[in-house]
Scaffold this motif. Structure first.
Motif, PDB file in Angstrom:
ATOM      1  N   GLY A  16       0.796  -1.230   0.000  1.00  0.00           N
ATOM      2  CA  GLY A  16       0.000   0.000   0.000  1.00  0.00           C
ATOM      3  C   GLY A  16       0.819   1.266   0.000  1.00  0.00           C
ATOM      4  O   GLY A  16       0.301   2.326   0.332  1.00  0.00           O
ATOM      5  N   ASP A  17       2.130   1.199  -0.334  1.00  0.00           N
ATOM      6  CA  ASP A  17       2.943   2.413  -0.326  1.00  0.00           C
ATOM      7  C   ASP A  17       3.632   2.649  -1.672  1.00  0.00           C
ATOM      8  O   ASP A  17       4.802   3.006  -1.739  1.00  0.00           O
ATOM      9  N   LEU A  18       2.902   2.487  -2.743  1.00  0.00           N
ATOM     10  CA  LEU A  18       3.444   2.694  -4.089  1.00  0.00           C
ATOM     11  C   LEU A  18       3.832   4.148  -4.308  1.00  0.00           C
ATOM     12  O   LEU A  18       4.874   4.444  -4.899  1.00  0.00           O
ATOM     13  N   VAL A  19       3.053   5.076  -3.804  1.00  0.00           N
ATOM     14  CA  VAL A  19       3.355   6.503  -3.984  1.00  0.00           C
ATOM     15  C   VAL A  19       4.675   6.843  -3.309  1.00  0.00           C
ATOM     16  O   VAL A  19       5.524   7.546  -3.875  1.00  0.00           O
ATOM     17  N   ALA A  20       4.867   6.338  -2.101  1.00  0.00           N
ATOM     18  CA  ALA A  20       6.123   6.610  -1.395  1.00  0.00           C
ATOM     19  C   ALA A  20       7.305   6.032  -2.158  1.00  0.00           C
ATOM     20  O   ALA A  20       8.369   6.660  -2.252  1.00  0.00           O
ATOM     21  N   LEU A  21       7.162   4.847  -2.721  1.00  0.00           N
ATOM     22  CA  LEU A  21       8.240   4.238  -3.499  1.00  0.00           C
ATOM     23  C   LEU A  21       8.570   5.080  -4.726  1.00  0.00           C
ATOM     24  O   LEU A  21       9.739   5.318  -5.028  1.00  0.00           O
ATOM     25  N   LEU A  22       7.557   5.549  -5.419  1.00  0.00           N
ATOM     26  CA  LEU A  22       7.794   6.367  -6.606  1.00  0.00           C
ATOM     27  C   LEU A  22       8.431   7.709  -6.237  1.00  0.00           C
ATOM     28  O   LEU A  22       9.300   8.209  -6.964  1.00  0.00           O
ATOM     29  N   LEU A  23       8.028   8.294  -5.132  1.00  0.00           N
ATOM     30  CA  LEU A  23       8.651   9.542  -4.691  1.00  0.00           C
ATOM     31  C   LEU A  23      10.115   9.331  -4.342  1.00  0.00           C
ATOM     32  O   LEU A  23      10.984  10.137  -4.698  1.00  0.00           O
ATOM     33  N   MET A  24      10.418   8.251  -3.649  1.00  0.00           N
ATOM     34  CA  MET A  24      11.812   7.962  -3.299  1.00  0.00           C
ATOM     35  C   MET A  24      12.641   7.677  -4.551  1.00  0.00           C
ATOM     36  O   MET A  24      13.804   8.063  -4.636  1.00  0.00           O
ATOM     37  N   ALA A  25      12.056   7.005  -5.544  1.00  0.00           N
ATOM     38  CA  ALA A  25      12.779   6.729  -6.782  1.00  0.00           C
ATOM     39  C   ALA A  25      13.080   8.022  -7.537  1.00  0.00           C
ATOM     40  O   ALA A  25      14.080   8.119  -8.246  1.00  0.00           O
ATOM     41  N   ALA A  26      12.217   9.044  -7.374  1.00  0.00           N
ATOM     42  CA  ALA A  26      12.436  10.333  -8.020  1.00  0.00           C
ATOM     43  C   ALA A  26      13.366  11.223  -7.221  1.00  0.00           C
ATOM     44  O   ALA A  26      13.677  12.331  -7.636  1.00  0.00           O
ATOM     45  N   GLY A  27      13.800  10.764  -6.058  1.00  0.00           N
ATOM     46  CA  GLY A  27      14.703  11.549  -5.229  1.00  0.00           C
ATOM     47  C   GLY A  27      13.983  12.497  -4.295  1.00  0.00           C
ATOM     48  O   GLY A  27      14.591  13.399  -3.729  1.00  0.00           O
ATOM     49  N   ILE A  28      12.704  12.318  -4.125  1.00  0.00           N
ATOM     50  CA  ILE A  28      11.905  13.164  -3.238  1.00  0.00           C
ATOM     51  C   ILE A  28      11.542  12.334  -2.021  1.00  0.00           C
ATOM     52  O   ILE A  28      11.049  11.211  -2.137  1.00  0.00           O
ATOM     53  N   SER A  29      11.798  12.892  -0.838  1.00  0.00           N
ATOM     54  CA  SER A  29      11.413  12.140   0.360  1.00  0.00           C
ATOM     55  C   SER A  29       9.978  12.492   0.725  1.00  0.00           C
ATOM     56  O   SER A  29       9.620  13.667   0.772  1.00  0.00           O
ATOM     57  N   PRO A  30       9.144  11.474   0.967  1.00  0.00           N
ATOM     58  CA  PRO A  30       7.756  11.773   1.349  1.00  0.00           C
ATOM     59  C   PRO A  30       7.724  12.497   2.686  1.00  0.00           C
ATOM     60  O   PRO A  30       8.506  12.189   3.590  1.00  0.00           O
ATOM     61  N   ALA A  31       6.845  13.489   2.806  1.00  0.00           N
ATOM     62  CA  ALA A  31       6.755  14.297   4.020  1.00  0.00           C
ATOM     63  C   ALA A  31       6.324  13.464   5.214  1.00  0.00           C
ATOM     64  O   ALA A  31       6.821  13.636   6.319  1.00  0.00           O
ATOM     65  N   LYS A  32       5.436  12.556   5.002  1.00  0.00           N
ATOM     66  CA  LYS A  32       4.981  11.682   6.080  1.00  0.00           C
ATOM     67  C   LYS A  32       4.569  10.365   5.451  1.00  0.00           C
ATOM     68  O   LYS A  32       4.269  10.292   4.253  1.00  0.00           O
ATOM     69  N   PRO A  33       4.537   9.321   6.241  1.00  0.00           N
ATOM     70  CA  PRO A  33       4.149   8.031   5.674  1.00  0.00           C
ATOM     71  C   PRO A  33       2.703   8.067   5.200  1.00  0.00           C
ATOM     72  O   PRO A  33       1.876   8.809   5.744  1.00  0.00           O
ATOM     73  N   PRO A  34       2.388   7.295   4.175  1.00  0.00           N
ATOM     74  CA  PRO A  34       1.010   7.313   3.674  1.00  0.00           C
ATOM     75  C   PRO A  34       0.033   6.827   4.746  1.00  0.00           C
ATOM     76  O   PRO A  34       0.316   5.925   5.514  1.00  0.00           O
ATOM     77  N   ARG A  35      -1.096   7.478   4.773  1.00  0.00           N
ATOM     78  CA  ARG A  35      -2.127   7.140   5.757  1.00  0.00           C
ATOM     79  C   ARG A  35      -2.894   5.921   5.261  1.00  0.00           C
ATOM     80  O   ARG A  35      -3.356   5.878   4.126  1.00  0.00           O
ATOM     81  N   GLN A  36      -3.022   4.944   6.097  1.00  0.00           N
ATOM     82  CA  GLN A  36      -3.739   3.727   5.756  1.00  0.00           C
ATOM     83  C   GLN A  36      -5.154   3.796   6.313  1.00  0.00           C
ATOM     84  O   GLN A  36      -5.357   4.238   7.461  1.00  0.00           O
ATOM     85  N   ARG A  37      -6.113   3.359   5.548  1.00  0.00           N
ATOM     86  CA  ARG A  37      -7.498   3.335   6.009  1.00  0.00           C
ATOM     87  C   ARG A  37      -7.655   2.181   6.998  1.00  0.00           C
ATOM     88  O   ARG A  37      -7.338   1.040   6.698  1.00  0.00           O
TER      89      ARG A  37
END
Length: 105
Positions: A16-37
């Protein structure tokens, strides 16, 4: 980590953290971990006020009595005469049941 493999994307989707992986691959650190429902959203009906709408739990008043055809025709003739006379001032008393509650105005 700049090269993503299909296995990395599949694992990220599973967690459930595909967005975070893509941000890290682009060299951008996610501001906070993705919120899980954790729970399902509450789907209770909302009482949202709308101007001019009937309040929740109420309904419109019952329809008035049926006006007989000859009375409708007479009212229409009277209205047409009034229009042709260039709309002169008229009295505010109306003897019909719908306007004066049975002629008891």
């Amino acid at each position: 980590m700049t090269d993503l493999t299909p296995e990395d994307i599949a694992a990220a989707r599973g967690e459930g953290d595909l967005v975070a992986l893509l941000l890290m691959a682009a060299g951008i650190s996610p501001a906070k971990p993705p919120r899980q429902r954790t729970t399902e959203p509450d789907l209770a009906p909302l009482d949202i006020p709308h101007p001019g709408a009937w309040p929740t739990g109420t309904r419109r008043a019952a329809p008035g009595p049926t006006i007989p055809g000859p009375a409708v025709d007479a009212a229409l003739r009277d209205y047409r005469r009034w229009l042709l006379a260039d709309r002169p001032p008229a009295s505010t008393h109306c003897p019909c049941h719908g306007c004066s509650l049975g002629g008891k105005a």
